[in-house]
Design an enzyme around this catalytic site. Structure first.
Site, PDB file in Angstrom:
ATOM      1  CE  LYS A 196      -4.119   1.801   0.275  1.00  0.00           C
ATOM      2  NZ  LYS A 196      -5.266   1.841  -0.818  1.00  0.00           N
ATOM      3  CG  ASP A 252      -4.980 -13.188   7.970  1.00  0.00           C
ATOM      4  OD1 ASP A 252      -4.966 -14.278   8.162  1.00  0.00           O
ATOM      5  OD2 ASP A 252      -5.608 -12.601   8.882  1.00  0.00           O
ATOM      6  CG  ASP A 256      -8.770 -16.829   5.116  1.00  0.00           C
ATOM      7  OD1 ASP A 256      -7.847 -17.205   4.959  1.00  0.00           O
ATOM      8  OD2 ASP A 256      -9.710 -16.684   5.934  1.00  0.00           O
TER       9      ASP A 256
HETATM   10  C1  IPM Z   1      -4.003 -17.701   9.677  1.00  0.00           C
HETATM   11  C2  IPM Z   1      -5.025 -17.249  10.741  1.00  0.00           C
HETATM   12  C3  IPM Z   1      -3.813 -16.639  12.101  1.00  0.00           C
HETATM   13  C4  IPM Z   1      -3.609 -15.557  11.618  1.00  0.00           C
HETATM   14  C5  IPM Z   1      -5.016 -16.270  13.402  1.00  0.00           C
HETATM   15  C6  IPM Z   1      -5.826 -17.825  13.677  1.00  0.00           C
HETATM   16  C7  IPM Z   1      -4.256 -15.838  14.277  1.00  0.00           C
HETATM   17  O1  IPM Z   1      -5.918 -16.554  10.447  1.00  0.00           O
HETATM   18  O2  IPM Z   1      -2.978 -18.360  10.093  1.00  0.00           O
HETATM   19  O3  IPM Z   1      -4.230 -17.195   8.668  1.00  0.00           O
HETATM   20  O4  IPM Z   1      -3.956 -14.392  11.626  1.00  0.00           O
HETATM   21  O5  IPM Z   1      -2.536 -15.384  11.215  1.00  0.00           O
HETATM   22 MG    MG Z   2      -6.006 -16.247   8.314  1.00  0.00          MG
END
Ligand code: IPM
Ligand code: MG
Length: 368
Positions: A196, A252, A256
């Site tokens: 960013k 992170d 996802d």
């Molecule tokens: C991941 C998870 C962790 C993170 C959490 C559970 C702390 O979301 O490994 O991606 O944020 O790193």
């Molecule tokens: Mg995560």
């Protein structure tokens, strides 16, 4: 015979049931490829709190230190969070602590959408191109997760101020950039660095350092993308990505998002690696998804992310490339044969059969 010591930390929620399947699959490769795996199970997370009063019991940490790698399930049960202070909750007190303790700065999250699971990808077929195959390289021990100060202050009058600090140094950025460029060299030789830089000081430094490191990898095509655009491009044209390099929090979030493109978060394994001595790399292997308390203990969880994390462990920490490839091929075989846990099942798909955690694990073990 070569012997490797593994700390098996199943944790909470679906952790124990998917761990059981991963160990079963690893046991099959052990026989077939001729090496020995010594598993030592130890409690972590709420299981650690219930067994020994803290999320990362001393004995569990000792088991980890005495092992060649850690195979980790997942930790955290949000319903129980209000019962203990935030610093003692499993995410911070066990998971983040282990990442820091072992210097696991490089997190690799390979997302791959198998062709037969096209229906499980939320994108229209034409956007899936010839298949989605992305490696998210996430920096894991810096940035906003660990920067100080990190606290909530009382301002009086019922008001508070929460502070998190985003910090990166040149060496921290350079070492993760090297990991990403080397990974890209073994893939399609394209690296997209996420930042960013239009707003954050961290983003400007990130871009400068990655660009400088990139000069040492002239065979890898480097481009840069702002994180908001990166999130959008994943939806619009995921096939443009090969390796995505991200700082901790951006990685992170984007991993996802990318996992959903790969069919399900239940399919996304990860490897967290520290410095290597050239011979052996200590590593921490865990599914990227969480504890999924809503489906825990019901034989519903997809064990594939945990099983593939086991494959990454064989490859990255033990150099057992053939055995790792055999596990990955067995996962593909089980999927091709129509085995589907609920997260990747569609009633519209002919030849597919809804199965539970145990059946999926069994089908993969049988396919090795
Ligand atoms: C991941 C998870 C962790 C993170 C959490 C559970 C702390 O979301 O490994 O991606 O944020 O790193
Ligand atoms: Mg995560």
């Amino acid at each position: 015979m070569k012997t490797f010591k593994i700390a098996a930390l199943a944790g909470d929620g679906i952790g124990p049931e998917v761990m059981r399947e991963a160990i079963q699959v690893l046991r099959v490769t052990e026989k077939k490829f001729g090496f020995r795996l010594e598993f030592t199970e130890a409690p972590v997370g709420w299981a650690g709190i219930d067994a020994a009063g803290i999320a990362l019991p001393d004995e569990t940490l000792a088991v980890c230190k005495n092992s060649d790698a850690i195979l980790f399930g997942s930790v955290g049960l949000p319903d129980r969070d209000p019962t203990i202070p935030k610093e003692e909750r499993p995410e911070r007190a066990a998971l983040l602590r282990l990442r820091k303790e072992f210097g696991l700065f490089a997190n690799l999250r390979p997302v791959k959408l198998p062709k037969v699971l096209a229906h499980a990808c939320p994108l229209a077929r034409e956007r899936q191109g010839d298949g989605i195959d992305i490696l998210v390289v996430r920096e894991l021990t810096g940035g906003m997760y660990f920067g100080q100060p990190k606290k909530t202050e009382d301002l009086g009058g019922g008001n508070q101020r929460a502070i998190d600090t985003m910090v990166y140094t040149t060496p921290e950025i350079a070492r993760i950039a090297h990991v990403a460029f080397r990974a890209a060299q073994l893939r399609r030789k394209k690296l997209t660095s996420i930042d960013k830089a239009n707003v954050l000081e961290n983003g400007i430094l990130w871009r400068e350092v990655v660009t400088r490191v990139g000069k040492q990898y002239p065979d890898v095509a480097l481009d840069h993308m702002f994180v908001d655009n990166g999130a959008m491009q994943l939806m619009l044209k995921p096939t443009q990505f090969d390796v995505m390099l991200c700082e901790n929090m951006f990685g992170d979030i984007l991993s996802d998002e990318a996992a959903a493109l790969g069919g399900s978060l239940g399919m996304l394994p990860s490897a967290s690696l520290g410095a290597t001595n050239g011979k052996q790399t200590f590593g921490f292997y865990e599914p990227a998804g969480g504890t999924a308390p809503d489906i825990a203990g019901k034989n519903l969880a997809n064990p594939i992310a945990q099983i593939l994390s086991g494959a990454l462990m064989l490859r990255h920490s033990f150099g057992l490339n053939d055995a790792a490839a055999a596990i990955e091929a067995a996962v593909a075989t089980a999927i091709a044969a129509g085995h589907r846990t609920g997260d990747i099942f569609s009633p519209a798909e002919t030849g597919a059969r809804k199965v539970g955690t145990r059946e999926m694990g069994g089908a993969i073990a049988a396919a090795i």
